[in-house]
Design an enzyme around this catalytic site. Structure first.
Site, mmCIF file in Angstrom:
data_model
loop_
_atom_site.group_PDB
_atom_site.id
_atom_site.type_symbol
_atom_site.label_atom_id
_atom_site.label_comp_id
_atom_site.label_asym_id
_atom_site.label_seq_id
_atom_site.Cartn_x
_atom_site.Cartn_y
_atom_site.Cartn_z
ATOM 1 N N TYR A 182 -51.547 -33.241 95.046
ATOM 2 C CA TYR A 182 -51.962 -34.642 95.066
ATOM 3 C C TYR A 182 -51.213 -35.452 96.125
ATOM 4 O O TYR A 182 -50.481 -34.912 96.941
ATOM 5 C CB TYR A 182 -51.857 -35.212 93.659
ATOM 6 N N GLY B 161 -48.171 -25.971 77.924
ATOM 7 C CA GLY B 161 -49.452 -26.561 78.253
ATOM 8 C C GLY B 161 -50.591 -25.971 77.453
ATOM 9 O O GLY B 161 -51.039 -26.531 76.466
ATOM 10 N N GLN C 290 -48.014 -40.220 82.677
ATOM 11 C CA GLN C 290 -47.872 -39.613 83.998
ATOM 12 C C GLN C 290 -48.703 -40.396 85.009
ATOM 13 O O GLN C 290 -49.903 -40.617 84.804
ATOM 14 C CB GLN C 290 -48.304 -38.152 84.003
ATOM 15 N N LEU D 34 -51.700 -32.632 80.528
ATOM 16 C CA LEU D 34 -52.895 -31.784 80.575
ATOM 17 C C LEU D 34 -54.139 -32.626 80.798
ATOM 18 O O LEU D 34 -54.506 -33.441 79.952
ATOM 19 C CB LEU D 34 -53.043 -31.022 79.252
ATOM 20 N N THR D 35 -54.787 -32.450 81.928
ATOM 21 C CA THR D 35 -56.049 -33.145 82.195
ATOM 22 C C THR D 35 -57.127 -32.571 81.283
ATOM 23 O O THR D 35 -57.340 -31.364 81.245
ATOM 24 C CB THR D 35 -56.446 -32.976 83.665
#
Length: 401
Positions: free
Chosen positions: A184, A346, A104, A29-30
């Protein structure tokens, strides 16, 4: 105790080299809390992740592998000694609580922005604008057409993934996950709409997947396969760029329009090829996201609901982690029916640091404050309360204040 045994989520499981005490995984989770010049994790990160250490596995937030990979404001990296020291503080805190944690590894590619590079263009497979939003230091801005990577830059990026993996292990992580999903860089190479190259990295499915497998093999030079996972799967992501002007010059505003990351005829066959081939590396896990948007009318329509897991479960022979729109009931069902080995949560993990304890006791889940998800500081990060110990023991829902 019988209640826990009856829930597949609470059964231990082997994942590569790790023995997970339960099958509840904290998804990557950013959170944008690395607001410092060195892009290093801090004591705030250590507290945040340690609060969530009762997960069977914690997967850390997207973490850039190099300065060239950087492309989301206030996110941490894994290329410098300072960052390694910061992450060591995090993993030590998680391990002290009895938890396990993966890093990650991330390269944003065309999702980055010239604002990160003193006006220079970000890099990608080709010069195709992903038609999304980049999270820059001064706010969200429309993405731009990137610069195609040279072969030397591709080779350096492959090496950077290996160096970051080595750094992750030095920082005390229990393994690494390759971020090959969503919008990405690796996904930009795989996608036939964003990869228009005519060399050995473009054209056929095999060529477009070459970058991913070179990265995988380089990481495996530094980390044993039983400690390497991958996040990958087919997705359908329309354009959503406020102010983006398509070919007719009309400003569309913040609405969904077809874009290069909308699923096309190659999306599913490409992913079937990649996931089948990944079996040869004996990786620790595949984190597979379910339908991230409405698949209706797209080439992925049959993968809606549990369709994603029904389709790919027979194709991947290792540990499969299911993700997206997961609930306690759905997670238990997916494991019981054999469609997944563990479940990644999440949003629930942002607001519920003690998620397994809440699942175990039937306690209600706290609500998420969306205003603080992508923010800074402790508010909405480390201040979500856990259940009181006596509440856990009694199976009640009282919370600390």
């Amino acid at each position: 105790m019988d209640h826990l045994i009856s829930q597949p989520l609470f059964t231990p499981v082997r994942m590569g080299k790790l023995e997970l005490p339960n099958r509840i995984v904290m998804a990557p989770l950013t959170r944008m809390r690395a607001a410092n010049p060195g892009h290093a994790p801090t004591k705030l990160h250590a507290e945040y992740y340690a609060q969530r250490a009762s997960a069977g596995l914690v997967i850390g937030e997207c973490t850039e592998i190099s300065p060239d990979a950087y492309g989301w404001a206030d996110t941490p990296g894994l290329w410098s000694a300072e960052q390694v020291r910061g992450w060591r503080g995090v993993t030590d805190a998680v391990h002290k609580k009895g938890g396990l944690m993966y890093a990650q590894l991330w390269h944003t590619g065309a999702m980055s922005h010239p604002d990160f590079f003193d006006g220079a263009l970000p890099v990608s497979a080709s010069n195709v604008n992903p038609e999304q939003e980049s999270v820059t230091p001064s706010g969200r801005k429309p993405t731009v057409a990137p610069r195609p990577m040279s072969k030397d830059e591709i080779r350096q990026t492959v090496a950077d993934f290996g160096i970051a993996a080595k750094n992750a292990m030095e920082a005390g992580f229990d393994g690494v996950q390759i971020q090959a999903n969503y919008l990405y860089l690796i996904a930009q190479f795989l996608n036939s709409a964003t990869n228009l190259r005519d060399d050995e990295y473009g054209g056929s499915t095999v060529n477009r997947a070459r970058f991913l497998f070179e990265i995988t093999e380089t990481i495996l030079e530094h980390v044993e396969p039983g400690r390497v996972g991958i996040k990958i799967g087919p997705m359908n992501v329309p354009s959503l760029t406020p102010g983006y002007r398509p070919r007719d010059g009309i400003e569309v505003g913040p609405v969904k329009t077809p874009g290069p990351f909308a699923a096309n005829a190659d999306t599913l066959p490409d992913m079937e090829y990649v996931i089948k081939r990944l079996n040869g590396y004996k990786l620790a896990h595949l984190l597979l996201m379910g339908a991230n948007t409405d698949f209706t009318g797209s080439p992925l329509e049959q993968l809606a609901g549990d369709g994603m897991f029904r389709h790919f479960r027979p194709l991947f022979h290792g540990h499969l982690i299911a993700n997206v729109e997961m609930t306690q009931e759905r997670g238990n069902r997916l494991i019981k029916t054999g469609l997944a080995d563990s479940i990644a949560f999440g949003r629930h993990y942002i607001a519920n640091p003690d998620l397994p304890e809440r699942f175990a006791t039937g306690a209600p889940l706290a609500d998420l404050d969306w205003q603080t998800v992508y923010a800074s500081g402790a508010k909405g990060y480390i201040d979500y309360p856990a259940l009181e110990p006596e509440a856990i023991g009694a199976g009640t829902s009282r919370k600390t204040l």
